[in-house]
Design an enzyme around this catalytic site. Structure first.
Site, PDB file in Angstrom:
ATOM      1  CE1 TYR A 150      73.035  43.540  96.623  1.00  0.00           C
ATOM      2  CE2 TYR A 150      74.825  43.906  98.189  1.00  0.00           C
ATOM      3  CZ  TYR A 150      73.742  43.166  97.755  1.00  0.00           C
ATOM      4  OH  TYR A 150      73.354  42.040  98.458  1.00  0.00           O
TER       5      TYR A 150
ATOM      6  CE  LYS B 187      69.510  43.405  99.810  1.00  0.00           C
ATOM      7  NZ  LYS B 187      68.496  42.392  99.365  1.00  0.00           N
TER       8      LYS B 187
HETATM    9  N1  LIG Z   1      75.297  36.729  98.026  1.00  0.00           N
HETATM   10  C1  LIG Z   1      75.839  37.395  99.044  1.00  0.00           C
HETATM   11  O1  LIG Z   1      77.050  37.364  99.270  1.00  0.00           O
HETATM   12  C2  LIG Z   1      74.963  38.215  99.965  1.00  0.00           C
HETATM   13  C3  LIG Z   1      75.574  38.960 101.002  1.00  0.00           C
HETATM   14  C4  LIG Z   1      74.764  39.698 101.859  1.00  0.00           C
HETATM   15  C5  LIG Z   1      73.390  39.712 101.681  1.00  0.00           C
HETATM   16  N2  LIG Z   1      72.831  39.015 100.662  1.00  0.00           N
HETATM   17  C6  LIG Z   1      71.379  39.067 100.500  1.00  0.00           C
HETATM   18  O2  LIG Z   1      70.860  37.753 100.751  1.00  0.00           O
HETATM   19  C7  LIG Z   1      69.708  37.548  99.928  1.00  0.00           C
HETATM   20  C8  LIG Z   1      69.866  36.262  99.136  1.00  0.00           C
HETATM   21  O3  LIG Z   1      71.027  36.377  98.321  1.00  0.00           O
HETATM   22  P1  LIG Z   1      71.495  35.189  97.351  1.00  0.00           P
HETATM   23  O4  LIG Z   1      72.959  35.083  97.488  1.00  0.00           O
HETATM   24  O5  LIG Z   1      70.627  34.012  97.529  1.00  0.00           O
HETATM   25  O6  LIG Z   1      71.190  35.881  95.939  1.00  0.00           O
HETATM   26  P2  LIG Z   1      71.121  35.179  94.500  1.00  0.00           P
HETATM   27  O7  LIG Z   1      71.733  33.833  94.543  1.00  0.00           O
HETATM   28  O8  LIG Z   1      71.615  36.196  93.534  1.00  0.00           O
HETATM   29  O9  LIG Z   1      69.543  34.978  94.319  1.00  0.00           O
HETATM   30  C9  LIG Z   1      68.672  36.016  94.020  1.00  0.00           C
HETATM   31  C10 LIG Z   1      67.610  35.463  93.089  1.00  0.00           C
HETATM   32  O10 LIG Z   1      66.708  36.527  92.769  1.00  0.00           O
HETATM   33  C11 LIG Z   1      66.447  36.425  91.366  1.00  0.00           C
HETATM   34  N3  LIG Z   1      66.033  37.680  90.769  1.00  0.00           N
HETATM   35  C12 LIG Z   1      66.745  38.805  90.599  1.00  0.00           C
HETATM   36  N4  LIG Z   1      66.047  39.710  89.907  1.00  0.00           N
HETATM   37  C13 LIG Z   1      64.851  39.139  89.624  1.00  0.00           C
HETATM   38  C14 LIG Z   1      63.702  39.564  88.913  1.00  0.00           C
HETATM   39  N5  LIG Z   1      63.625  40.770  88.351  1.00  0.00           N
HETATM   40  N6  LIG Z   1      62.659  38.707  88.815  1.00  0.00           N
HETATM   41  C15 LIG Z   1      62.710  37.480  89.373  1.00  0.00           C
HETATM   42  N7  LIG Z   1      63.783  37.008  90.042  1.00  0.00           N
HETATM   43  C16 LIG Z   1      64.837  37.839  90.178  1.00  0.00           C
HETATM   44  C17 LIG Z   1      67.797  36.015  90.794  1.00  0.00           C
HETATM   45  O11 LIG Z   1      67.651  35.579  89.469  1.00  0.00           O
HETATM   46  P3  LIG Z   1      68.910  35.814  88.447  1.00  0.00           P
HETATM   47  O12 LIG Z   1      69.993  34.906  88.921  1.00  0.00           O
HETATM   48  O13 LIG Z   1      68.312  35.449  87.129  1.00  0.00           O
HETATM   49  O14 LIG Z   1      69.274  37.254  88.571  1.00  0.00           O
HETATM   50  C18 LIG Z   1      68.215  34.934  91.782  1.00  0.00           C
HETATM   51  O15 LIG Z   1      67.673  33.669  91.450  1.00  0.00           O
HETATM   52  C19 LIG Z   1      69.565  38.805  99.060  1.00  0.00           C
HETATM   53  O16 LIG Z   1      68.655  39.691  99.658  1.00  0.00           O
HETATM   54  C20 LIG Z   1      70.961  39.416  99.089  1.00  0.00           C
HETATM   55  O17 LIG Z   1      70.932  40.816  98.880  1.00  0.00           O
HETATM   56  C21 LIG Z   1      73.583  38.240  99.809  1.00  0.00           C
END
Ligand SMILES: NC(=O)c1ccc[n+]([C@@H]2O[C@H](COP(=O)([O-])OP(=O)(O)OC[C@H]3O[C@@H](n4cnc5c(N)ncnc54)[C@H](OP(=O)(O)O)[C@@H]3O)[C@@H](O)[C@H]2O)c1
Length: 305
Positions: A134, A138
């Site tokens: 992961y 990223k």
């Molecule tokens: N969550 C954390 O703790 C965390 C920590 C550090 C950084 N980040 C970063 O912050 C950002 C936002 O994270 P978040 O927590 O909002 O993530 P999230 O809740 O997992 O949202 C990501 C979205 O992208 C969608 N997605 C994934 N693959 C896809 C595809 N092939 N086509 C269309 N949609 C797709 C997912 O759909 P599905 O649910 O169907 O997969 C989900 O709705 C990301 O860049 C993440 O890497 C997150």
């Protein structure tokens, strides 16, 4: 302004939607579609590069906010191709399009690009050394934006949570409701960040294009809320707030344990506290209050319980 928001159904995307809608004409995309999908929702598997290219050509967005990500940290260890497709190839495609069409791009990355061996909060200039698929995917996404030479801001953040989606706060509350005694890791430290505060920081970045000028906004910035904690301390605060809010009738029995007691497929950094000095000094975007954010999320969970 025409805006394309990807990952619109995710934690961050859900919080970004109303903020971006107040700024322009938003097309929101995700793999799924909420029951009450707003006007302008476009269901799309974003790893289909041909369909994405068609959408971009049709919409001609001046701003792309890429909240889509493959965030299943452990699954990524085996689903490497899927993780790279969304976390590395998608940002590369968006950045190339943004460069060709003079669009701006806001993108997100993670504390997991670091190995966790630092003894002070990580700066943007510290050398990444991801230990998981992961984190590696990223980091490849971050570098794709840098290499494309488009106008972009990458916000690196950590431990994102909200009242919806998959996150630590909701998992802890679910476990507590089962009445089990819980063992929680206390040797990993990071900065829990509410998806709403991350969305507000993104909105402030768009304002900063006018106030600070676009050149100052280019590059990687760390943004997280204002407290660093271990998972154990975070859990304790969640439970205390939940009891006061009436979501739980008592604080569950919790024991701090080392990570070694919880072997997981992906290695996590032991220390992933991010220094947010740069975004504060260059763009005048300070970290928001962790306690206020947690209180708000707990109140929202209670309101929908
Ligand atoms: N969550 C954390 O703790 C965390 C920590 C550090 C950084 N980040 C970063 O912050 C950002 C936002 O994270 P978040 O927590 O909002 O993530 P999230 O809740 O997992 O949202 C990501 C979205 O992208 C969608 N997605 C994934 N693959 C896809 C595809 N092939 N086509 C269309 N949609 C797709 C997912 O759909 P599905 O649910 O169907 O997969 C989900 O709705 C990301 O860049 C993440 O890497 C997150």
């Amino acid at each position: 302004m025409n805006i394309l928001l990807t990952g619109a159904a995710g934690q961050l995307g859900t919080e970004l939607r109303p903020l971006l809608s107040a700024r322009g004409n938003v097309t929101a995309t995700d793999r799924s579609q909420p029951d009450s999908a707003p006007k302008g929702w476009f269901k799309l598997d974003i790893s289909d590069s041909g369909k994405l290219e068609n959408l971009l050509s049709r919409l001609q967005p001046e701003l792309i906010v890429n909240a889509a990500a493959y965030t299943a940290v452990d699954l990524a260890e085996t689903e490497t191709e899927a993780a790279f497709s969304v976390n590395a190839e998608l940002p590369a495609q968006l950045a190339a399009w943004a460069k060709r069409n003079d669009a701006r791009l806001i993108h997100y990355s993670t504390d997991y690009v670091f190995d966790g061996t630092a003894t002070r909060p990580y700066l943007e200039t510290d050398l990444p050394n991801p230990r998981s698929v992961y984190g590696t995917s990223k980091l490849a996404g971050e570098r794709a934006l840098e290499d494309a030479g488009c106008k972009y801001t990458t916000l690196r953040t950590s431990w994102v949570y909200s009242s919806h989606g998959k996150n630590f706060v909701l998992s802890m509350l679910n476990l507590a409701r089962k009445g089990l005694s819980l063992k929680i890791v206390d040797d990993q430290h990071g900065c829990p960040t509410s998806a709403r505060n991350l969305a507000l920081a993104s909105n402030a970045v768009i304002d900063a294009w006018q106030t600070a000028g676009p050149a100052k906004c280019n590059g990687v910035f760390h943004y997280c809320d204002d407290r660093s904690l271990s998972w154990f301390d975070f859990a304790r605060m969640i439970f205390n707030f939940a009891v006061v809010a009436g979501l739980l009738d008592h604080v569950p029995d919790i024991t701090p344990v080392p990570s070694i007691e919880f072997p997981q497929p992906a290695e996590r950094p032991k220390w992933s506290v991010l220094d947010t000095g740069r975004i504060t000094s260059v763009l005048n975007i300070p970290s928001a209050s962790f306690e206020h954010a947690l209180q708000t999320v707990i109140d929202e969970i209670r309101a929908t319980a």
